[in-house]
Design an enzyme around this catalytic site. Sequence first.
Site, PDB file in Angstrom:
ATOM      1  N   GLU A   1       0.882  -1.175   0.000  1.00 53.60           N
ATOM      2  CA  GLU A   1       0.000   0.000   0.000  1.00 53.60           C
ATOM      3  C   GLU A   1       0.913   1.216   0.000  1.00 53.60           C
ATOM      4  O   GLU A   1       1.565   1.517   0.995  1.00 53.60           O
ATOM      5  CB  GLU A   1      -0.893  -0.001   1.247  1.00 53.60           C
ATOM      6  CG  GLU A   1      -1.762   1.251   1.360  1.00 53.60           C
ATOM      7  CD  GLU A   1      -2.429   1.373   2.732  1.00 53.60           C
ATOM      8  OE1 GLU A   1      -2.784   0.327   3.337  1.00 53.60           O
ATOM      9  OE2 GLU A   1      -2.577   2.506   3.218  1.00 53.60           O
TER      10      GLU A   1
ATOM     11  N   ARG B   1       1.358  10.367   0.220  1.00 51.58           N
ATOM     12  CA  ARG B   1       1.835  11.348   1.205  1.00 51.58           C
ATOM     13  C   ARG B   1       3.176  11.967   0.838  1.00 51.58           C
ATOM     14  O   ARG B   1       3.726  12.721   1.630  1.00 51.58           O
ATOM     15  CB  ARG B   1       2.001  10.681   2.576  1.00 51.58           C
ATOM     16  CG  ARG B   1       0.722  10.245   3.201  1.00 51.58           C
ATOM     17  CD  ARG B   1       0.984   9.695   4.594  1.00 51.58           C
ATOM     18  NE  ARG B   1       0.041   8.655   4.915  1.00 51.58           N
ATOM     19  CZ  ARG B   1       0.201   7.781   5.895  1.00 51.58           C
ATOM     20  NH1 ARG B   1       1.282   7.804   6.639  1.00 51.58           N
ATOM     21  NH2 ARG B   1      -0.712   6.861   6.113  1.00 51.58           N
TER      22      ARG B   1
ATOM     23  N   LYS C   1     -11.062  -0.779   7.268  1.00 51.94           N
ATOM     24  CA  LYS C   1      -9.786  -0.537   7.948  1.00 51.94           C
ATOM     25  C   LYS C   1     -10.129  -0.001   9.335  1.00 51.94           C
ATOM     26  O   LYS C   1     -10.924   0.947   9.448  1.00 51.94           O
ATOM     27  CB  LYS C   1      -8.989   0.491   7.140  1.00 51.94           C
ATOM     28  CG  LYS C   1      -7.817   1.135   7.865  1.00 51.94           C
ATOM     29  CD  LYS C   1      -6.983   1.947   6.895  1.00 51.94           C
ATOM     30  CE  LYS C   1      -6.000   2.848   7.625  1.00 51.94           C
ATOM     31  NZ  LYS C   1      -4.708   2.962   6.925  1.00 51.94           N
TER      32      LYS C   1
HETATM   33  C1  3PG Z   1      -1.444   3.963   7.980  1.00 47.66           C
HETATM   34  O1  3PG Z   1      -1.269   4.788   7.136  1.00 47.66           O
HETATM   35  O2  3PG Z   1      -2.215   3.018   7.807  1.00 47.66           O
HETATM   36  C2  3PG Z   1      -0.750   4.147   9.274  1.00 47.66           C
HETATM   37  O3  3PG Z   1      -0.166   5.394   9.336  1.00 47.66           O
HETATM   38  C3  3PG Z   1       0.281   3.126   9.534  1.00 47.66           C
HETATM   39  O4  3PG Z   1       0.494   3.176  10.893  1.00 47.66           O
HETATM   40  P1  3PG Z   1       1.830   2.580  11.547  1.00 47.66           P
HETATM   41  O5  3PG Z   1       2.951   3.470  11.075  1.00 47.66           O
HETATM   42  O6  3PG Z   1       1.604   2.654  13.034  1.00 47.66           O
HETATM   43  O7  3PG Z   1       1.993   1.185  11.062  1.00 47.66           O
END
Ligand code: 3PG
Length: 189
Positions: free
Chosen positions: A44, A48, A133
């Site tokens: 994924e 960003r 999600k």
């Molecule tokens: C996302 O975009 O799904 C989260 O920012 C991922 O979170 P994490 O860095 O705690 O895994």
Amino acid sequence: MENQFGIRECLNNHPIVPVVNIASISQVAGTLAALESKNIRCIEITLRSGCAREAIEKAIVIKPKGFSVGVGTVVTPAQVDWCKELGVDFMVSPGVSNDLADAFEASEIPFIGGVMTPSEIITGMSRGWDTFKLFPFNIAGGTTALNSYAAVFSNVQFCPTGGIGVHNYEEVLALPNVISVGGSWVLKD
Ligand code: 3PG
């Protein structure tokens, strides 16, 4: 009910969804190879970074057979339209607005929208969605929330993200209402 264009099949094939922010286009090939070496056959890529779109385009072109390239941090209908033009394998959003939900449903691309609360889950269910999600997992209540949601929303499956790591991903993935887990830890550990 299948109103999310096969997201369950997609996530069943990919129990671990690496959430990756690509800072430079030169990282794309190496990142896909690093995931393959861990026997992880999806990514994924978040919208960003300045090069995110270019990185996603490149990943779509070079991905090996059976590898799924998804787009994360999808927050506008225009981004959904772009994903559709490109033919990405799945889309992920941290939350959902009415406009974004309409765009998802018009896209014919597998998608999951982010939820934290029972009301957000019910709103999604009213559109015929059954897969979400759970974000941010650690703030939403972690495994305690998932167990509560299992009792109330028996047909709903989640991909928890946000606070998943090497310390807890196996425990979370073992829960009956968890279809897959997502996070950035995959390429950090
Ligand atoms: C996302 O975009 O799904 C989260 O920012 C991922 O979170 P994490 O860095 O705690 O895994």
